[in-house]
Design an enzyme around this catalytic site. Structure first.
Site, PDB file in Angstrom:
ATOM      1  N   PHE A 148       4.693  -4.204  -8.235  1.00 23.04           N
ATOM      2  CA  PHE A 148       5.493  -4.694  -7.118  1.00 23.04           C
ATOM      3  C   PHE A 148       5.167  -3.847  -5.906  1.00 23.04           C
ATOM      4  O   PHE A 148       5.471  -2.656  -5.868  1.00 23.04           O
ATOM      5  CB  PHE A 148       6.997  -4.629  -7.397  1.00 23.04           C
ATOM      6  CG  PHE A 148       7.798  -5.213  -6.264  1.00 23.04           C
ATOM      7  CD1 PHE A 148       8.016  -6.575  -6.197  1.00 23.04           C
ATOM      8  CD2 PHE A 148       8.290  -4.409  -5.255  1.00 23.04           C
ATOM      9  CE1 PHE A 148       8.727  -7.138  -5.135  1.00 23.04           C
ATOM     10  CE2 PHE A 148       8.997  -4.949  -4.183  1.00 23.04           C
ATOM     11  CZ  PHE A 148       9.217  -6.318  -4.132  1.00 23.04           C
ATOM     12  N   ASP A 233       0.946   3.987  -4.494  1.00 17.17           N
ATOM     13  CA  ASP A 233       2.109   3.426  -3.810  1.00 17.17           C
ATOM     14  C   ASP A 233       3.315   4.280  -4.183  1.00 17.17           C
ATOM     15  O   ASP A 233       3.887   4.149  -5.261  1.00 17.17           O
ATOM     16  CB  ASP A 233       2.312   1.966  -4.232  1.00 17.17           C
ATOM     17  CG  ASP A 233       3.494   1.314  -3.525  1.00 17.17           C
ATOM     18  OD1 ASP A 233       4.334   2.044  -2.975  1.00 17.17           O
ATOM     19  OD2 ASP A 233       3.579   0.069  -3.537  1.00 17.17           O
ATOM     20  N   LYS A 262      10.663   3.434   2.581  1.00 16.84           N
ATOM     21  CA  LYS A 262      12.039   3.536   2.099  1.00 16.84           C
ATOM     22  C   LYS A 262      12.719   4.815   2.556  1.00 16.84           C
ATOM     23  O   LYS A 262      13.268   4.876   3.629  1.00 16.84           O
ATOM     24  CB  LYS A 262      12.077   3.347   0.592  1.00 16.84           C
ATOM     25  CG  LYS A 262      11.679   1.927   0.157  1.00 16.84           C
ATOM     26  CD  LYS A 262      12.066   1.638  -1.256  1.00 16.84           C
ATOM     27  CE  LYS A 262      11.582   0.262  -1.719  1.00 16.84           C
ATOM     28  NZ  LYS A 262      12.166  -0.864  -0.973  1.00 16.84           N
TER      29      LYS A 262
END
Length: 411
Positions: A148, A233, A262
């Protein structure tokens, strides 16, 4: 037209309004947050909850951390946006210290995590053509099953999640998927046209899936041997969540490119970044990539405040110190309605026995006990409380889940 200021102060009223006027691209729990501070949120009815999701790690430092709010307020009084057509006095210091924090030469700032991944893909492809010598249009990137990385059309092109992938074609070519954590499969997939391997050091959306020890060092060695970039990531796993600044650091692995996001925005403003050494980042030249808001002074000021907190090492150490308490408390539930548990730092994936309840049902039951969490993939739930959580609050989270499982067993 409905006057929202006159809505009844109930969860149901706000949920009904949202259902009517907002697209249904999420299925949230029936809780309407009105106020938040630290690890706690309060809904419109005055009920308080421990936020054990922390915005999918965007709130690593809790809600409205005073240092981050102060940085934002100070910058709001000075300047918020210049565009990259001009310099601003916040961008350089932010990039300097973020680069130092993650051990890279240069930073390319963006806004969202998906933008950071898209940027890393572009950098890797251009590096493949300009540096490695791959024939134009042939660059290939190896990705992992269960990945994801965001929701853009390019990224969902290599997703194997039907909800994220289906009905958005035609899809972007240039990606080869292999089983997560399988070094032999990665090695077999590498060709002369392979420019990068894109990997989450821990797969968050997949349920906090942690690869076997040695996978990341093995991948680093393989990428070096085959002249392929390793892209990590770290958007969910990075910036202290796992007890280290980056999850790759748990096994002392250094990727060629990091994507960050984030927590970099402190839960205040979207901030993301790509970090790499000049030998890789140098393929980006004026006009070849950009973002109107990327690197804006407000984002840079907040991001810089985040970096300063991480440079003390305190948030990382808190996550590392709490790991054993977290793991011991959750593993005690195995065999009592929990099938398996995965914990790294203050990040946990818990597989509820599907015969007992679904992940969504478990999260609804937790909310009734004052803990907010998120389900994923059927019967799995994720816990990722802010790194500012106390021992007592963490035990409240564990106790709540223990009660939920116990009550489900009793029924």
């Amino acid at each position: 037209m409905t006057d929202t200021t006159s809505l009844p102060q109930t969860n149901a009223a706000f949920i009904e309004l949202e259902d009517r006027v907002a697209a249904h691209n999420y299925s949230p729990l029936p809780v309407v947050v009105a106020e938040a501070e630290g690890v706690w949120v309060t809904d419109v009815e005055g009920n308080r909850y421990i936020d054990a999701l922390a915005g999918y790690s965007a709130l690593n430092f809790g809600h409205r951390h005073p240092d981050l709010v102060a940085a934002a307020k100070s910058q709001l009084d000075r300047s918020t946006l210049t565009s990259r057509a001009f310099h601003n006095d916040q961008l350089g210091p932010f990039c300097r210290d973020l680069a130092s924090l993650v051990g890279k030469d240069q930073i390319l700032p963006m806004n969202t995590g998906a933008e950071a991944v898209e940027t890393a893909i572009k950098i890797a492809r251009k590096w493949g053509y300009r540096v490695k010598g791959v024939e134009s249009g042939k660059a290939n990137i190896i990705v992992m099953d269960g990945n994801f990385h965001g929701r853009t059309t390019t990224i969902v092109s290599f997703s194997d999640d039907p909800e994220a992938h289906d009905d958005y074609g035609p899809y972007t070519p240039g990606f080869t998927a292999v089983p997560y954590g399988d070094l032999a499969a990665i090695e077999a997939a590498i060709t002369d046209d392979t420019v990068a391997v894109l990997v989450e050091p821990i797969q968050g959306e997949q349920g906090v899936q942690i690869p076997k020890e040695g996978f990341l060092p093995g991948l680093r060695e393989l990428c070096t041997d085959r002249n392929v970039l390793m892209i990590a990531d770290e958007i969910q796993s990075g910036l202290g969540r796992t007890g280290t600044t980056l999850a790759c650091g748990y096994e002392n692995v250094e990727a060629d490119i990091y994507t960050l996001g984030k927590a970099l925005g402190g839960g205040i403003i979207p901030v993301s970044a790509v970090a790499a050494d000049e030998a890789v980042m140098g393929v980006i030249t004026p006009g070849t990539h950009g973002s109107t808001f990327g690197g804006n002074p407000l984002a840079a000021a907040v991001g810089h405040a985040v970096v300063k907190m991480l440079m003390t090492g305190e948030p990382q150490q808190r996550a590392a110190d709490f790991e054993s308490t977290f793991r011991d408390g959750l593993e005690a539930l195995i065999g009592q309605g929990v099938d398996s548990v995965r914990v790294r730092g203050l990040w946990a994936g818990i597989d509820i026995n599907p015969s007992l309840m679904s992940g969504k049902e478990a999260c609804k039951a937790l909310a009734k006990k004052g803990v907010l969490a998120k389900d994923t993939h059927g019967s799995t739930i994720r816990l990722a409380p802010p790194l500012t959580i106390t021992d007592e609050e963490l035990r409240q989270v564990i106790d709540a889940l223990t009660e939920v499982v116990g009550e489900a067993n009793a029924n």
